[in-house]
Every structure is written in C-alpha cells, then in structure tokens.
Write a protein that holds these residues in place. Structure first.
Motif, PDB file in Angstrom:
ATOM      1  N   ASP A  10       7.099 -21.312 -36.917  1.00 60.91           N
ATOM      2  CA  ASP A  10       5.782 -20.807 -37.311  1.00 60.91           C
ATOM      3  C   ASP A  10       4.817 -21.128 -36.182  1.00 60.91           C
ATOM      4  O   ASP A  10       4.495 -22.298 -35.939  1.00 60.91           O
ATOM      5  CB  ASP A  10       5.345 -21.480 -38.620  1.00 60.91           C
ATOM      6  N   TYR A  11       4.376 -20.095 -35.467  1.00 64.12           N
ATOM      7  CA  TYR A  11       3.566 -20.269 -34.269  1.00 64.12           C
ATOM      8  C   TYR A  11       2.155 -19.745 -34.502  1.00 64.12           C
ATOM      9  O   TYR A  11       1.974 -18.690 -35.112  1.00 64.12           O
ATOM     10  CB  TYR A  11       4.190 -19.516 -33.086  1.00 64.12           C
ATOM     11  N   THR A  12       1.155 -20.477 -34.010  1.00 59.03           N
ATOM     12  CA  THR A  12      -0.240 -20.064 -34.118  1.00 59.03           C
ATOM     13  C   THR A  12      -0.806 -19.824 -32.730  1.00 59.03           C
ATOM     14  O   THR A  12      -0.700 -20.685 -31.848  1.00 59.03           O
ATOM     15  CB  THR A  12      -1.078 -21.138 -34.844  1.00 59.03           C
ATOM     16  N   GLY A  13      -1.420 -18.654 -32.536  1.00 55.28           N
ATOM     17  CA  GLY A  13      -2.006 -18.327 -31.243  1.00 55.28           C
ATOM     18  C   GLY A  13      -1.798 -16.869 -30.909  1.00 55.28           C
ATOM     19  O   GLY A  13      -0.942 -16.197 -31.501  1.00 55.28           O
ATOM     20  N   ASN A  14      -2.577 -16.374 -29.965  1.00 57.02           N
ATOM     21  CA  ASN A  14      -2.471 -14.987 -29.538  1.00 57.02           C
ATOM     22  C   ASN A  14      -1.443 -14.858 -28.418  1.00 57.02           C
ATOM     23  O   ASN A  14      -1.198 -15.801 -27.663  1.00 57.02           O
ATOM     24  CB  ASN A  14      -3.830 -14.469 -29.065  1.00 57.02           C
ATOM     25  N   VAL A  15      -0.852 -13.659 -28.320  1.00 58.18           N
ATOM     26  CA  VAL A  15       0.160 -13.389 -27.303  1.00 58.18           C
ATOM     27  C   VAL A  15      -0.273 -12.191 -26.476  1.00 58.18           C
ATOM     28  O   VAL A  15      -0.631 -11.147 -27.026  1.00 58.18           O
ATOM     29  CB  VAL A  15       1.533 -13.102 -27.942  1.00 58.18           C
ATOM     30  N   ALA A  16      -0.278 -12.344 -25.147  1.00 60.29           N
ATOM     31  CA  ALA A  16      -0.561 -11.237 -24.229  1.00 60.29           C
ATOM     32  C   ALA A  16       0.751 -10.824 -23.571  1.00 60.29           C
ATOM     33  O   ALA A  16       1.356 -11.618 -22.843  1.00 60.29           O
ATOM     34  CB  ALA A  16      -1.584 -11.661 -23.177  1.00 60.29           C
ATOM     35  N   LEU A  17       1.190  -9.608 -23.847  1.00 58.29           N
ATOM     36  CA  LEU A  17       2.443  -9.121 -23.274  1.00 58.29           C
ATOM     37  C   LEU A  17       2.275  -8.817 -21.791  1.00 58.29           C
ATOM     38  O   LEU A  17       1.196  -8.408 -21.344  1.00 58.29           O
ATOM     39  CB  LEU A  17       2.910  -7.868 -24.009  1.00 58.29           C
ATOM     40  N   LYS A  18       3.340  -8.998 -21.037  1.00 54.45           N
ATOM     41  CA  LYS A  18       3.353  -8.698 -19.605  1.00 54.45           C
ATOM     42  C   LYS A  18       4.372  -7.597 -19.323  1.00 54.45           C
ATOM     43  O   LYS A  18       5.361  -7.454 -20.051  1.00 54.45           O
ATOM     44  CB  LYS A  18       3.697  -9.953 -18.794  1.00 54.45           C
ATOM     45  N   LYS A  19       4.131  -6.840 -18.264  1.00 52.71           N
ATOM     46  CA  LYS A  19       5.034  -5.731 -17.952  1.00 52.71           C
ATOM     47  C   LYS A  19       6.413  -6.258 -17.578  1.00 52.71           C
ATOM     48  O   LYS A  19       6.554  -7.349 -17.021  1.00 52.71           O
ATOM     49  CB  LYS A  19       4.466  -4.871 -16.827  1.00 52.71           C
ATOM     50  N   TYR A  32      11.151 -13.298 -42.236  1.00 52.55           N
ATOM     51  CA  TYR A  32      10.002 -14.184 -42.011  1.00 52.55           C
ATOM     52  C   TYR A  32      10.438 -15.567 -41.531  1.00 52.55           C
ATOM     53  O   TYR A  32       9.932 -16.584 -41.971  1.00 52.55           O
ATOM     54  CB  TYR A  32       9.148 -14.298 -43.289  1.00 52.55           C
ATOM     55  N   SER A  33      11.394 -15.583 -40.621  1.00 52.95           N
ATOM     56  CA  SER A  33      11.857 -16.842 -40.047  1.00 52.95           C
ATOM     57  C   SER A  33      11.168 -17.148 -38.722  1.00 52.95           C
ATOM     58  O   SER A  33      11.132 -18.307 -38.300  1.00 52.95           O
ATOM     59  CB  SER A  33      13.370 -16.807 -39.844  1.00 52.95           C
ATOM     60  N   THR A  34      10.631 -16.121 -38.079  1.00 50.28           N
ATOM     61  CA  THR A  34       9.940 -16.294 -36.811  1.00 50.28           C
ATOM     62  C   THR A  34       8.564 -15.670 -36.967  1.00 50.28           C
ATOM     63  O   THR A  34       8.412 -14.448 -36.924  1.00 50.28           O
ATOM     64  CB  THR A  34      10.718 -15.631 -35.659  1.00 50.28           C
ATOM     65  N   ILE A  35       7.562 -16.511 -37.194  1.00 52.00           N
ATOM     66  CA  ILE A  35       6.237 -16.050 -37.598  1.00 52.00           C
ATOM     67  C   ILE A  35       5.223 -16.337 -36.500  1.00 52.00           C
ATOM     68  O   ILE A  35       5.165 -17.450 -35.965  1.00 52.00           O
ATOM     69  CB  ILE A  35       5.801 -16.733 -38.912  1.00 52.00           C
ATOM     70  N   LEU A  36       4.423 -15.338 -36.178  1.00 52.17           N
ATOM     71  CA  LEU A  36       3.311 -15.490 -35.239  1.00 52.17           C
ATOM     72  C   LEU A  36       2.011 -15.265 -35.994  1.00 52.17           C
ATOM     73  O   LEU A  36       1.796 -14.198 -36.556  1.00 52.17           O
ATOM     74  CB  LEU A  36       3.424 -14.489 -34.085  1.00 52.17           C
ATOM     75  N   ARG A  37       1.153 -16.267 -36.004  1.00 50.77           N
ATOM     76  CA  ARG A  37      -0.160 -16.140 -36.626  1.00 50.77           C
ATOM     77  C   ARG A  37      -1.177 -15.937 -35.525  1.00 50.77           C
ATOM     78  O   ARG A  37      -1.777 -16.893 -35.011  1.00 50.77           O
ATOM     79  CB  ARG A  37      -0.473 -17.374 -37.485  1.00 50.77           C
ATOM     80  N   GLY A  38      -1.355 -14.675 -35.145  1.00 53.27           N
ATOM     81  CA  GLY A  38      -2.243 -14.335 -34.051  1.00 53.27           C
ATOM     82  C   GLY A  38      -2.160 -12.853 -33.759  1.00 53.27           C
ATOM     83  O   GLY A  38      -1.531 -12.085 -34.493  1.00 53.27           O
ATOM     84  N   GLN A  39      -2.792 -12.430 -32.675  1.00 54.08           N
ATOM     85  CA  GLN A  39      -2.815 -11.030 -32.258  1.00 54.08           C
ATOM     86  C   GLN A  39      -1.932 -10.841 -31.036  1.00 54.08           C
ATOM     87  O   GLN A  39      -1.945 -11.657 -30.113  1.00 54.08           O
ATOM     88  CB  GLN A  39      -4.246 -10.602 -31.939  1.00 54.08           C
ATOM     89  N   VAL A  40      -1.163  -9.761 -31.025  1.00 53.74           N
ATOM     90  CA  VAL A  40      -0.354  -9.394 -29.865  1.00 53.74           C
ATOM     91  C   VAL A  40      -1.090  -8.295 -29.107  1.00 53.74           C
ATOM     92  O   VAL A  40      -1.395  -7.244 -29.676  1.00 53.74           O
ATOM     93  CB  VAL A  40       1.038  -8.897 -30.297  1.00 53.74           C
ATOM     94  N   THR A  41      -1.368  -8.538 -27.831  1.00 48.49           N
ATOM     95  CA  THR A  41      -2.118  -7.575 -27.020  1.00 48.49           C
ATOM     96  C   THR A  41      -1.235  -7.036 -25.902  1.00 48.49           C
ATOM     97  O   THR A  41      -0.563  -7.800 -25.210  1.00 48.49           O
ATOM     98  CB  THR A  41      -3.370  -8.219 -26.408  1.00 48.49           C
ATOM     99  N   CYS A  42      -1.249  -5.710 -25.767  1.00 49.27           N
ATOM    100  CA  CYS A  42      -0.512  -5.058 -24.679  1.00 49.27           C
ATOM    101  C   CYS A  42      -1.507  -4.317 -23.798  1.00 49.27           C
ATOM    102  O   CYS A  42      -2.049  -3.282 -24.182  1.00 49.27           O
ATOM    103  CB  CYS A  42       0.526  -4.090 -25.247  1.00 49.27           C
ATOM    104  N   ALA A  43      -1.785  -4.863 -22.615  1.00 46.91           N
ATOM    105  CA  ALA A  43      -2.663  -4.239 -21.618  1.00 46.91           C
ATOM    106  C   ALA A  43      -2.032  -4.522 -20.263  1.00 46.91           C
ATOM    107  O   ALA A  43      -2.360  -5.514 -19.608  1.00 46.91           O
ATOM    108  CB  ALA A  43      -4.081  -4.789 -21.697  1.00 46.91           C
ATOM    109  N   LEU A  44      -1.128  -3.669 -19.842  1.00 51.93           N
ATOM    110  CA  LEU A  44      -0.290  -3.937 -18.683  1.00 51.93           C
ATOM    111  C   LEU A  44      -0.911  -3.428 -17.393  1.00 51.93           C
ATOM    112  O   LEU A  44      -1.730  -2.511 -17.391  1.00 51.93           O
ATOM    113  CB  LEU A  44       1.086  -3.287 -18.888  1.00 51.93           C
ATOM    114  N   THR A  45      -0.486  -4.032 -16.291  1.00 52.76           N
ATOM    115  CA  THR A  45      -0.902  -3.582 -14.961  1.00 52.76           C
ATOM    116  C   THR A  45       0.008  -2.449 -14.509  1.00 52.76           C
ATOM    117  O   THR A  45       1.236  -2.565 -14.575  1.00 52.76           O
ATOM    118  CB  THR A  45      -0.832  -4.737 -13.955  1.00 52.76           C
ATOM    119  N   SER A  46      -0.564  -1.357 -14.026  1.00 53.11           N
ATOM    120  CA  SER A  46       0.191  -0.142 -13.749  1.00 53.11           C
ATOM    121  C   SER A  46       1.249  -0.335 -12.674  1.00 53.11           C
ATOM    122  O   SER A  46       1.020  -0.992 -11.654  1.00 53.11           O
ATOM    123  CB  SER A  46      -0.764   0.968 -13.336  1.00 53.11           C
TER     124      SER A  46
END
Length: 269
Positions: A10-19, A32-46
């Motif tokens: 059970d993880y708390t925090g936001n995640v920023a995806l990388k390319k 529900y065995s691997t839980i993320l309590r946060g926002q996942v953001t995808c904004a990749l560098t071209s």
C-alpha cells in the motif's frame, strides 16, 4: 526500455511516468494487492513521434486523492502513447483525464486501455474525461452502484435479480447488462425456469435490462414461455439486440419477456 517492478503493498504518493519505462505491479484486476494512493501523471519528453514516446502502466489499483486532477492524468505537449493494462482506478475525481495537446512531435496522442476498471464515486466526476487525443478501450468496465454487468461470460443456471427493497426512484438507476454471454439452463416443460427472473423496484423503469449478442440454451422449453420474467412491481424495460435461443427438444424460438418485463428492441441512435 526499462521495467520497474512494484511489489504488493500500500503506497502513498504521486507517480510521474517517464518515457520508455514500464511500471508493473503484481495486482491482477480486482485483487487490490498493489495499491497506489495518489495520482499517476503522464507528460513525456518527445522522441519525435508518438510511437517512440511511450510509457506503460500495469497491475495497480489507484485511489486518487480528492484534490487530484484525476487518477491518471495524461497531459503535456508532446505527442505520446500510454499503455494501461490490469489497472483499477476509483475515486471522487475522474479516473482518466486526457488533456495532452500534442503540439510537439508527430501523431495524435493515444491511450490504450485493456482489462481495466474505471469508477467515479462522485456524481459530477466522469470515469473518463477526454479533452484531446485518442482513447481506445478493450474490456474496460465502469462500475456503478446496483449494476450487474456481464461481458463474455459463460453462465450455467438462471439469474435472479431482486431489487424489490430498493428505494431508488430514478429511471435506470438499477441496471443489468449482458453482452456476448452464453447461458444454459436445465429446464422443465411443466414448470419452466426463466433464464432471468426479476423482482423490480416498485417504481416503473427503475430496474432495466440490456441484452445483446448473447446465446441462450435450454434442455427443454415450453412454447410461448418468456425467457426474462418480471414479478409484480414496476415495469422493466428490456433492451435487446441480436440474441439467439435454442432448446435441445427442437424449439428454436421463444418469447423474450413476460410479466412486468417489456421488450424494447434496440434501434439506431
């Protein structure tokens, strides 16, 4: 490409995806065995094109906080691709928000979702909000309260739906949907068993049924017997399209609805 393995927890925090990075948890949809309590953001560098600018997310259950923009926020200015598999997102904000304007690089930005579950618990928050780009879904469910949704299921036995104690009054607030299902029942011609037996809410139209592209088979059948039967109560609209029926005794036609269930053929929109 790199692979990040997320162990059950059970993880708390936001995640920023990388390319070029795949984030892989061990959660299969609904565990529900691997839980993320946060926002996942995808904004990749071209990397120049959408196909070369990508990230992957799989095997997680995401619970975004109330102040988040979304459970999965697909944003930025680069044309990019996000591949999401076996992910459940549930919260009071949109499960998925796509507002990437893809002004850098070539190709329309794209989100591919497979075997996912998106649920909004707030009245005004959509499960998916699309402002730009392309979203393609395969086996993606949006669950609502008091909804039975069956897709690609093999059912042996009849279904009994009892919403007689519900106090709901809004039309369609209790729904049963069957898509590409196969249902088989052991039947008795003297005392026929219905494929679906419904005890609806007392208010007409509150309980609704949709059946499409499904196959129904019985060991025996009595002519003119209804397949979907509504017990006394409010009228039940049954919307159907391209369904098939047969009985092992040779009967190839049956009446779809009876009682308080009313057949409504799905037409063009």
């Amino acid at each position: 490409p790199a692979l990040v393995l997320v162990l059950p927890g059970d993880y708390t925090g936001n995640v920023a995806l990388k390319k070029h990075v795949a984030v892989l948890g061990f959660d299969r949809l609904g565990q529900y065995s691997t839980i993320l309590r946060g926002q996942v953001t995808c904004a990749l560098t071209s990397e120049g094109t959408r196909e070369a600018t990508f990230a992957c997310l799989a095997g997680l259950s995401v619970y975004p906080p109330a102040m988040a923009s979304a459970g999965i926020l697909f944003t930025g200015t680069s044309a990019q691709k996000l591949i999401v598999t076996d992910v459940a997102v549930e919260g009071s904000v949109p499960a998925l928000l796509a507002d990437n304007n893809f002004t850098i690089g070539t190709g329309t930005s794209q989100i591919l979702l497979t075997d996912c579950r998106l649920r909004s618990t707030a009245l005004l928050a959509p499960a998916i909000r699309q402002k730009a780009g392309s979203i393609e879904c395969n086996h993606v469910a949006q669950a609502q309260v008091c909804t039975l949704s069956l897709t690609d299921c093999n059912i042996e036995g009849f279904l009994q739906i009892d919403s007689s104690l519900s106090t709901a009054t809004a039309a369609g607030s209790i729904g049963i949907g069957m898509l590409r299902c196969a249902q088989f029942i052991l039947n008795n011609t003297a005392v026929p068993i219905r494929f679906v037996l419904v005890s609806p809410s007392a208010t007409a139209g509150v309980t609704t049924i949709g059946v499409a592209l499904s196959v129904f088979r019985a060991t025996a059948w009595t002519a003119s017997t209804a397949m979907i039967w509504g017990n006394p109560g409010g009228a039940i609209p049954v919307i159907n399209r391209l369904n098939s029926f047969r009985a092992d005794t040779g009967i190839t036609t049956a009446t779809l609805t009876g009682g308080t269930a009313v057949n409504t053929v799905m037409g063009a929109v």
